[in-house]
Design a protein around this motif. Structure first.
Motif, PDB file in Angstrom:
ATOM      1  N   LEU A   1     -18.432  -5.708  -0.752  1.00 29.84           N
ATOM      2  CA  LEU A   1     -18.442  -7.183  -0.755  1.00 29.84           C
ATOM      3  C   LEU A   1     -17.445  -7.728  -1.782  1.00 29.84           C
ATOM      4  O   LEU A   1     -16.741  -8.715  -1.522  1.00 29.84           O
ATOM      5  CB  LEU A   1     -19.855  -7.700  -1.055  1.00 29.84           C
ATOM      6  CG  LEU A   1     -20.900  -7.401   0.027  1.00 29.84           C
ATOM      7  CD1 LEU A   1     -22.299  -7.687  -0.467  1.00 29.84           C
ATOM      8  CD2 LEU A   1     -20.616  -8.221   1.282  1.00 29.84           C
ATOM      9  N   ALA A   2     -17.387  -7.048  -2.931  1.00 29.22           N
ATOM     10  CA  ALA A   2     -16.438  -7.474  -3.978  1.00 29.22           C
ATOM     11  C   ALA A   2     -15.000  -7.347  -3.486  1.00 29.22           C
ATOM     12  O   ALA A   2     -14.158  -8.203  -3.789  1.00 29.22           O
ATOM     13  CB  ALA A   2     -16.640  -6.630  -5.240  1.00 29.22           C
ATOM     14  N   ASP A   3     -14.705  -6.297  -2.703  1.00 30.90           N
ATOM     15  CA  ASP A   3     -13.360  -6.129  -2.108  1.00 30.90           C
ATOM     16  C   ASP A   3     -13.003  -7.368  -1.285  1.00 30.90           C
ATOM     17  O   ASP A   3     -11.922  -7.953  -1.451  1.00 30.90           O
ATOM     18  CB  ASP A   3     -13.345  -4.899  -1.182  1.00 30.90           C
ATOM     19  CG  ASP A   3     -13.283  -3.584  -1.955  1.00 30.90           C
ATOM     20  OD1 ASP A   3     -12.979  -3.619  -3.164  1.00 30.90           O
ATOM     21  OD2 ASP A   3     -13.553  -2.531  -1.344  1.00 30.90           O
ATOM     22  N   ALA A   4     -13.940  -7.747  -0.409  1.00 27.54           N
ATOM     23  CA  ALA A   4     -13.680  -8.872   0.498  1.00 27.54           C
ATOM     24  C   ALA A   4     -13.504 -10.181  -0.286  1.00 27.54           C
ATOM     25  O   ALA A   4     -12.561 -10.948  -0.034  1.00 27.54           O
ATOM     26  CB  ALA A   4     -14.831  -9.001   1.490  1.00 27.54           C
ATOM     27  N   ILE A   5     -14.400 -10.406  -1.245  1.00 27.08           N
ATOM     28  CA  ILE A   5     -14.350 -11.662  -2.011  1.00 27.08           C
ATOM     29  C   ILE A   5     -13.089 -11.717  -2.886  1.00 27.08           C
ATOM     30  O   ILE A   5     -12.442 -12.759  -3.000  1.00 27.08           O
ATOM     31  CB  ILE A   5     -15.633 -11.831  -2.857  1.00 27.08           C
ATOM     32  CG1 ILE A   5     -16.831 -12.005  -1.916  1.00 27.08           C
ATOM     33  CG2 ILE A   5     -15.533 -13.019  -3.799  1.00 27.08           C
ATOM     34  CD1 ILE A   5     -18.170 -11.833  -2.587  1.00 27.08           C
ATOM     35  N   SER A   6     -12.727 -10.579  -3.465  1.00 29.81           N
ATOM     36  CA  SER A   6     -11.535 -10.571  -4.332  1.00 29.81           C
ATOM     37  C   SER A   6     -10.266 -10.815  -3.490  1.00 29.81           C
ATOM     38  O   SER A   6      -9.333 -11.474  -3.949  1.00 29.81           O
ATOM     39  CB  SER A   6     -11.435  -9.258  -5.118  1.00 29.81           C
ATOM     40  OG  SER A   6     -11.270  -8.178  -4.241  1.00 29.81           O
ATOM     41  N   LEU A   7     -10.271 -10.324  -2.251  1.00 30.82           N
ATOM     42  CA  LEU A   7      -9.112 -10.577  -1.379  1.00 30.82           C
ATOM     43  C   LEU A   7      -9.025 -12.063  -1.009  1.00 30.82           C
ATOM     44  O   LEU A   7      -7.937 -12.623  -0.895  1.00 30.82           O
ATOM     45  CB  LEU A   7      -9.199  -9.709  -0.113  1.00 30.82           C
ATOM     46  CG  LEU A   7      -8.869  -8.228  -0.324  1.00 30.82           C
ATOM     47  CD1 LEU A   7      -9.098  -7.440   0.955  1.00 30.82           C
ATOM     48  CD2 LEU A   7      -7.446  -8.026  -0.817  1.00 30.82           C
ATOM     49  N   TYR A   8     -10.197 -12.677  -0.839  1.00 34.00           N
ATOM     50  CA  TYR A   8     -10.202 -14.115  -0.573  1.00 34.00           C
ATOM     51  C   TYR A   8      -9.643 -14.872  -1.790  1.00 34.00           C
ATOM     52  O   TYR A   8      -8.848 -15.806  -1.651  1.00 34.00           O
ATOM     53  CB  TYR A   8     -11.612 -14.592  -0.228  1.00 34.00           C
ATOM     54  CG  TYR A   8     -11.663 -16.070   0.077  1.00 34.00           C
ATOM     55  CD1 TYR A   8     -11.076 -16.589   1.239  1.00 34.00           C
ATOM     56  CD2 TYR A   8     -12.260 -16.960  -0.807  1.00 34.00           C
ATOM     57  CE1 TYR A   8     -11.097 -17.946   1.499  1.00 34.00           C
ATOM     58  CE2 TYR A   8     -12.284 -18.324  -0.547  1.00 34.00           C
ATOM     59  CZ  TYR A   8     -11.696 -18.814   0.610  1.00 34.00           C
ATOM     60  OH  TYR A   8     -11.704 -20.163   0.875  1.00 34.00           O
TER      61      TYR A   8
END
Lengths: 258, 255
Positions: B154-161
């Motif tokens: 989830l952190a991967d996705a949020i950090s990419l956002y």
């Protein structure tokens, strides 16, 4: 010097019944500090025996060895005909249904309500208990200690005396044959201490339990003790009734009652 | 004095190894404490998500903003999504999330079990016929091992956002262009090792927190020390595992 006072009540019990707990030559040390040295002791059915001794004399270690929380270095501990140091963990679990333990600090689970605290041992030991049976047992255990209205409270919301009672209710819920009390009145005011002591006597009468009580509260000892064992220098230094020990001429014994 | 410290160090390593060995023995014994495991998953996963999400978002944003001037200098501004996404997914998001979890979850477990130890609640559990190791340690270590990879994903996705927003502060990168560049760049050999190592991060955070709590001494002071050393040791071991993971992926030509 070892003083040994044998009372009539002990002699009667010794003739009539087999001990529920029998300890022979118990030895327990921590590094080079030996706390129990060749300790011998018997608890007979229906007896309340108080173990008296100074702080750090090994009283709590003694009952932790009896319940299997600590392993003795040497010696034998027989509880209801089970040799505790040799039991496997599953055998120990079965034995612990019959032996209740009241901790000095109460040891209530902080994150659980009173109901969950009482349910915890029930669910571990009696897997097939239905919800209604569980509720009945919980209410019965709480009414024994006069606290049925606390069932949904958290331990932090209770006073010291109430916590002690709830811990006692948790100990009683599996209807043990033997109860081990670790300083049940420590930290309580004299009135609450007396109430707890009277409660211990009521429990003994109602459930016909045998108990070992670790204490140095003389008021509690007066109320609950059928027999007193003095643990001094790691040994059973003297034993007898309160009056017998009070009248002892041995200075080590006398100092406890002055 | 030095030899004593060295002895204590190796003694502790030995104790941790034995504690870990016991975890695997207890893990495969019957009666898995499912209810407690799910409770811990909820606590570790759900209750840590907010903190992890905020940190991941800021991480993505900041890394992008700071990387941009260098790439502009070399005329490689178009590489921004590619470079940032690889950095975030391979290294920054897993390690920072693990460190946050070591702080929040590791200290929480260390303090909780330490407090239970000094107030005799663990002994009470034993007396109640519950194996405290199985009830407290196995459930918590399993929960951290399984939940930290979820949090990292989830952190991967949020950090990419966050990176997408960062890229649009000074420049203009369309939503479609940004994500197509990210997905063109990220391959399984980026994703798989980075997720795999987070299982080890989770395991080490759980086991060190439980070990420190279970061996807590000296009353309330000991509880504080347990929580503190759980964070310090597990954070250090996160970096050690990360170093090993990089070496292994390098040997396997996955870098």
């Amino acid at each position: 010097m070892t003083t040994s006072i044998t009372t009539n009540s002990i002699a009667l019990n010794k003739n009539s019944a087999k001990p529920v707990i029998e300890i022979k030559n118990l030895y327990k040390s921590f590094s080079s500090n030996a706390v129990l040295i060749d300790f011998n002791f018997s608890l007979y059915p229906g007896e309340n025996v108080v173990v008296l001794g100074k702080s750090g004399s090994g009283k709590s270690v003694l009952i932790k060895c009896i319940i299997g929380l600590m392993k003795p270095d040497k010696g034998s501990i027989s509880v209801l005909d089970n040799e505790v140091p040799q039991l496997t963990s599953s055998q120990l679990d079965k034995l612990r249904v019959k032996v209740g333990f009241l901790f000095q600090s109460n040891a209530l689970y902080d994150s659980m309500t009173v109901r969950e605290n009482l349910e915890f041992p029930l669910r571990r030991h009696w897997f097939k208990t239905s919800q209604s049976e569980e509720d009945t047992l919980i209410i019965e255990a709480l009414s024994n200690v006069g606290l049925t209205n606390t069932v949904d409270m958290m331990p932090a919301e209770l006073s010291g005396g109430m916590r002690k009672r709830i811990a006692l209710a948790r100990t009683l819920i599996l209807k043990p044959e033997i109860i081990l009390y670790d300083e049940p009145t420590t930290g309580l005011d004299p009135i609450t201490g007396k109430e707890i002591s009277n409660l211990m006597n009521d429990i003994k009468k109602k459930y016909k339990t045998s108990s070992i009580i670790i204490s140095h509260d003389i008021n509690c000892v007066k109320i609950v003790a059928d027999r007193i064992v003095m643990l001094i220098d790691g040994k059973c230094y003297a034993e007898g009734t309160l009056d017998e020990l009070k009248n002892s001429i041995d200075s080590k014994v006398k100092q406890f009652f002055e | 004095m030095q030899s004593n410290a060295l002895y204590a160090f190796f003694d502790e390593i030995g104790d941790i190894t034995r504690f870990t060995g016991k975890f695997f023995i207890e893990l495969f014994k019957s009666r898995f404490e499912l209810k407690e495991f799910l409770r811990q998953c909820f606590y570790i996963g759900n209750k840590s998500f907010g903190l992890v999400a905020i940190t991941a978002f800021i991480m993505g944003l900041v890394i992008t903003i700071q990387s941009r001037p260098t790439l502009v200098e070399f005329g490689a501004e178009a590489w921004l999504p590619k470079m940032v996404s690889v950095s975030l997914i391979r290294e920054i998001a897993p390690v920072i999330t693990a460190l946050i979890c070591a702080g929040k979850i590791g200290s929480g477990i260390g303090a909780e079990l330490g407090s239970m130890k000094v107030t005799e609640q663990i002994d009470a559990m034993d007396v109640s016929g519950t194996n405290p190791y199985k009830y407290l340690v196995v459930t918590r270590v399993m929960a951290t091992t399984l939940m930290i990879p979820v949090l990292v994903t989830l952190a991967d996705a949020i950090s990419l956002y966050g990176a997408y927003l960062g890229a649009n502060i000074r420049g203009i990168v369309s939503w479609d262009l940004f994500w197509s560049q990210v997905f063109d760049t990220i391959v399984y050999s980026d994703l798989f090792p980075s997720i795999l190592k987070t299982y080890f991060f989770g395991f080490i955070i759980g086991i060190i927190g439980c070990y420190k709590g279970f061996n807590s001494k000296k009353g309330t002071e000991g509880v504080g020390q347990s929580a503190n050393s759980a964070v310090v040791i597990s954070s250090l071991l996160v970096f050690v595992i990360d170093l090993l993971a990089v070496q292994i992926t390098d040997v396997l030509n996955l870098n």
